[in-house]
Design a protein around this motif. Structure first.
Motif, PDB file in Angstrom:
ATOM      1  N   VAL A   7     -11.053  -0.202 -10.324  1.00 16.11           N
ATOM      2  CA  VAL A   7     -10.200  -0.376  -9.149  1.00 16.11           C
ATOM      3  C   VAL A   7      -9.046   0.611  -9.272  1.00 16.11           C
ATOM      4  CG1 VAL A   7      -8.801  -1.954  -7.774  1.00 16.11           C
ATOM      5  CG2 VAL A   7     -10.788  -2.816  -9.006  1.00 16.11           C
ATOM      6  N   ASN A   8      -8.911   1.447  -8.221  1.00 20.35           N
ATOM      7  CA  ASN A   8      -7.918   2.516  -8.248  1.00 20.35           C
ATOM      8  C   ASN A   8      -6.526   2.037  -7.872  1.00 20.35           C
ATOM      9  OD1 ASN A   8      -8.326   5.106  -9.099  1.00 20.35           O
ATOM     10  ND2 ASN A   8      -9.800   5.507  -7.439  1.00 20.35           N
ATOM     11  N   CYS A   9      -6.108   0.915  -8.425  1.00 20.61           N
ATOM     12  CA  CYS A   9      -4.848   0.287  -8.013  1.00 20.61           C
ATOM     13  C   CYS A   9      -3.649   1.144  -8.414  1.00 20.61           C
ATOM     14  CB  CYS A   9      -4.720  -1.096  -8.647  1.00 20.61           C
ATOM     15  SG  CYS A   9      -4.562  -1.058 -10.431  1.00 20.61           S
ATOM     16  N   GLY A  10      -2.527   0.900  -7.746  1.00 23.23           N
ATOM     17  CA  GLY A  10      -1.260   1.507  -8.130  1.00 23.23           C
ATOM     18  C   GLY A  10      -0.637   0.730  -9.278  1.00 23.23           C
ATOM     19  N   ILE A  11       0.650   0.957  -9.503  1.00 18.95           N
ATOM     20  CA  ILE A  11       1.321   0.376 -10.667  1.00 18.95           C
ATOM     21  C   ILE A  11       2.032  -0.933 -10.355  1.00 18.95           C
ATOM     22  CG2 ILE A  11       3.499   1.635 -10.301  1.00 18.95           C
ATOM     23  CD1 ILE A  11       2.072   1.412 -13.775  1.00 18.95           C
TER      24      ILE A  11
ATOM     25  N   HIS B 246       0.834  -1.208   0.000  1.00 13.50           N
ATOM     26  CA  HIS B 246       0.000   0.000   0.000  1.00 13.50           C
ATOM     27  C   HIS B 246       0.872   1.263   0.000  1.00 13.50           C
ATOM     28  CE1 HIS B 246      -3.943  -1.909   0.179  1.00 13.50           C
ATOM     29  NE2 HIS B 246      -3.377  -2.808   0.956  1.00 13.50           N
ATOM     30  N   THR B 247       2.003   1.156  -0.627  1.00 12.57           N
ATOM     31  CA  THR B 247       2.879   2.318  -0.806  1.00 12.57           C
ATOM     32  C   THR B 247       2.845   2.813  -2.252  1.00 12.57           C
ATOM     33  OG1 THR B 247       4.665   0.743  -1.167  1.00 12.57           O
ATOM     34  CG2 THR B 247       4.540   1.734   1.015  1.00 12.57           C
TER      35      THR B 247
ATOM     36  N   ALA C 246     -13.365  -6.412  -1.239  1.00 13.95           N
ATOM     37  CA  ALA C 246     -11.979  -5.953  -1.281  1.00 13.95           C
ATOM     38  C   ALA C 246     -11.797  -4.685  -2.119  1.00 13.95           C
ATOM     39  CB  ALA C 246     -11.082  -7.067  -1.798  1.00 13.95           C
ATOM     40  N   ASP C 247     -12.436  -4.627  -3.295  1.00  9.44           N
ATOM     41  CA  ASP C 247     -12.203  -3.488  -4.176  1.00  9.44           C
ATOM     42  C   ASP C 247     -12.648  -2.174  -3.552  1.00  9.44           C
ATOM     43  OD1 ASP C 247     -11.204  -5.296  -5.887  1.00  9.44           O
ATOM     44  OD2 ASP C 247     -12.815  -5.142  -7.386  1.00  9.44           O
ATOM     45  N   SER C 248     -13.832  -2.201  -2.913  1.00 13.13           N
ATOM     46  CA  SER C 248     -14.316  -0.936  -2.341  1.00 13.13           C
ATOM     47  C   SER C 248     -13.487  -0.555  -1.115  1.00 13.13           C
ATOM     48  CB  SER C 248     -15.799  -1.027  -2.007  1.00 13.13           C
ATOM     49  OG  SER C 248     -16.019  -2.021  -1.047  1.00 13.13           O
ATOM     50  N   LYS C 249     -13.042  -1.542  -0.335  1.00 13.01           N
ATOM     51  CA  LYS C 249     -12.203  -1.213   0.820  1.00 13.01           C
ATOM     52  C   LYS C 249     -10.846  -0.695   0.354  1.00 13.01           C
ATOM     53  CE  LYS C 249     -14.094  -4.650   3.981  1.00 13.01           C
ATOM     54  NZ  LYS C 249     -13.758  -6.034   4.323  1.00 13.01           N
ATOM     55  N   TYR C 250     -10.357  -1.246  -0.746  1.00 16.32           N
ATOM     56  CA  TYR C 250      -9.090  -0.784  -1.309  1.00 16.32           C
ATOM     57  C   TYR C 250      -9.206   0.691  -1.697  1.00 16.32           C
ATOM     58  CZ  TYR C 250      -4.990  -0.513  -4.331  1.00 16.32           C
ATOM     59  OH  TYR C 250      -3.794  -0.145  -4.900  1.00 16.32           O
ATOM     60  N   ASN C 251     -10.259   1.011  -2.448  1.00 14.46           N
ATOM     61  CA  ASN C 251     -10.453   2.401  -2.870  1.00 14.46           C
ATOM     62  C   ASN C 251     -10.620   3.324  -1.658  1.00 14.46           C
ATOM     63  OD1 ASN C 251     -10.243   1.607  -5.522  1.00 14.46           O
ATOM     64  ND2 ASN C 251     -12.447   1.662  -5.942  1.00 14.46           N
ATOM     65  N   GLU C 252     -11.266   2.819  -0.603  1.00 12.44           N
ATOM     66  CA  GLU C 252     -11.447   3.617   0.611  1.00 12.44           C
ATOM     67  C   GLU C 252     -10.098   3.939   1.259  1.00 12.44           C
ATOM     68  OE1 GLU C 252     -14.384   2.410   3.941  1.00 12.44           O
ATOM     69  OE2 GLU C 252     -12.408   1.953   4.765  1.00 12.44           O
TER      70      GLU C 252
ATOM     71  N   ALA D 273      -3.069  -6.721  -1.660  1.00 13.91           N
ATOM     72  CA  ALA D 273      -4.013  -5.735  -1.128  1.00 13.91           C
ATOM     73  C   ALA D 273      -4.476  -6.070   0.286  1.00 13.91           C
ATOM     74  CB  ALA D 273      -5.225  -5.638  -2.054  1.00 13.91           C
ATOM     75  N   GLY D 274      -4.531  -7.367   0.630  1.00 12.43           N
ATOM     76  CA  GLY D 274      -5.055  -7.781   1.929  1.00 12.43           C
ATOM     77  C   GLY D 274      -6.512  -8.170   1.831  1.00 12.43           C
ATOM     78  N   PHE D 275      -7.229  -8.106   2.957  1.00 17.58           N
ATOM     79  CA  PHE D 275      -8.643  -8.516   3.011  1.00 17.58           C
ATOM     80  C   PHE D 275      -8.799  -9.958   2.510  1.00 17.58           C
ATOM     81  CE2 PHE D 275      -8.307  -4.149   1.193  1.00 17.58           C
ATOM     82  CZ  PHE D 275      -8.687  -3.403   2.283  1.00 17.58           C
ATOM     83  N   GLY D 276      -7.955 -10.849   2.935  1.00 15.96           N
ATOM     84  CA  GLY D 276      -7.901 -12.186   2.328  1.00 15.96           C
ATOM     85  C   GLY D 276      -6.696 -12.229   1.426  1.00 15.96           C
ATOM     86  N   GLY D 277      -6.561 -13.297   0.662  1.00 18.79           N
ATOM     87  CA  GLY D 277      -5.362 -13.404  -0.165  1.00 18.79           C
ATOM     88  C   GLY D 277      -4.284 -14.204   0.549  1.00 18.79           C
TER      89      GLY D 277
END
Ligand code: GLA
Length: 406
Positions: free
Chosen positions: A187-191, A51-52, A239-245, A358-362
């Motif tokens: 999904v607002n993921c990084g690179i 998450h950096t 997971a996706d919505s928590k990631y964006n949050e 990302a977490g939340f499982g995995g």
């Protein structure tokens, strides 16, 4: 759960069988004709720096030898036709062009990833002037946090480059795939994922500065130890919505810090610099999120330095600290990942263990001494099953190359 172990020879053999099977399936599904061509894109695991990547910080991922295989050839029907041997229940999906008009349709399920990449190429000015038939087969456990979707994206990009002769280098490929995930898949993921998959190198991890995409390859010489992935098998519901949050929380925190210090990202701050102005962040939750981003980035820089100095013990200690920070400050672990990591810490021969992705499982990623791996898998596996009620899966990792034509 059975550990998956393989030798190089059996891997080659398995790959040949798989390729033959894929060619047969391709002919059955799309018809005989010109021979299709083979492509591969790996999955990835991140060793530290979580998450950096959307905070202008550093990451340290590597490409896996497992991933997505694809067979592709141009067709004469003008449509994009997709089939996955992992999702046979969806059958063949045929999408009418042109690709710049593709939209995300939930019923298209996994096909929204390749569709999104094709759409993204058109947004960047490339013209896709023929239909394609593509057959995918992946051996990354689905939804495991090892980036099976980014792997499909990058495989698709490599196919487009090759089939249409686009001159797009692999760094640009990773950017286009990230763009497609952000804008087409929401999904607002990084690179990190797309970069690791596009740019991976066998036997190496990538030390990437996401602020400017400068990177170096670091040899993964874990003398007498291996990387072991433990997959929690937890369903990753929201997971996706928590990631964006999380991402929004970091952005809010950054905006408040910017009122007192001219910075572009949280990655520009040392721990001391952050602590001195942390009070500016009014919401205590956002403050914790930002603290993680700052500390994790510094931890990652230190971990890569430790690896360079052959100080694997320090590298492992920093991995453990990363997990604690993701558990307490970033709050993306949950009982499944905590059980896996915390049980791992108690096992003999474990150099470090943390959640990855990302977490939340995995999954978790651990560095384990060679002769302790069997006991590690058995013990952590048993504790996990007793506590959580279902089994985890374990993989001893081979670090492979980035995406390529085969
Ligand atoms: C996911 C995202 C990455 C990164 C990680 C967390 O894998 O796709 O960009 O943010 O989570 O480190």
């Amino acid at each position: 759960s059975t550990p998956i172990k393989s030798s190089a020879a059996s891997d080659v053999y398995k790959r040949q069988i798989m390729q033959t099977k894929m060619r047969e399936e391709f002919a059955k599904i799309f018809g005989e004709g010109r021979e299709p061509e083979f492509y591969f894109a790996p999955g990835r695991v991140n060793l530290i720096g979580e998450h950096t990547d959307y905070n202008g910080g550093h990451v340290f991922p590597c490409a896996l030898s497992i991933g997505t295989y694809a067979l592709a050839r141009k067709n004469d029907c003008g449509k994009m036709r997709f089939y996955s041997l992992n999702f046979t229940r969806f059958g063949m999906l045929a999408v009418e062009g042109p690709a710049n008009e593709f939209t995300n349709v939930p019923a298209d399920n996994w096909c929204n990833y390749p569709k999104g990449v094709m759409w993204a190429y058109t947004q960047k000015g490339y013209t896709i002037d023929s239909g394609l038939d593509i057959l995918y087969y992946g051996n990354i456990p689905n939804g495991s946090g090892l980036s099976s979707s980014a792997s499909i994206e990058v495989a698709t990009a490599v196919i487009l480059n090759d089939q249409f002769g686009f001159d797009v280098d692999m760094v640009e490929v990773s950017k286009i795939c990230q763009f497609s995930e952000n804008k087409f898949n929401g999904v607002n993921c990084g690179i990190m994922d797309q970069f690791a998959i596009a740019m991976g190198k066998a036997g190496h991890a990538i030390f990437l500065d996401t602020a400017d995409l400068s990177y170096t390859y670091a040899p993964l010489e874990l003398t007498g130890a291996k990387i072991v992935i433990a997959c929690s098998n937890k369903k990753r519901g929201l997971a996706d919505s928590k990631y964006n949050e999380r991402r929004n929380q970091c952005e809010t925190a950054l905006a408040q810090l910017q009122a007192v210090k001219p910075i572009n990202s949280l990655g520009e701050l040392t721990e001391e610099e952050f602590d001195a102005i942390a009070d500016t962040i009014t919401d205590p939750v956002n403050r914790k999120r930002a603290k993680h981003a700052v500390y994790e980035n510094q931890r990652t820089i230190r971990a890569v330095e430790a690896l360079k100095n052959n100080d694997i013990a320090l590298f492992g200690k920093l991995m453990n600290e990363s997990h604690v920070s993701l558990r307490d400050d970033y709050e993306v672990t949950g009982i499944e990942l905590d059980t896996l990591a915390e049980t791992a810490w108690e096992q003999p021969g474990v150099i470090g263990s943390r959640m990855t992705g990302a977490g939340f499982g995995g999954c978790t990623v651990s560095i384990v001494e060679d002769d302790k791996i069997d006991a590690f898998i058995e013990n952590v596996g048993n504790v996990y099953k007793d506590k959580i009620g279902y089994a985890a899966d374990f993989y001893v990792v081979t670090v492979g190359d980035g995406a390529h034509k085969m």
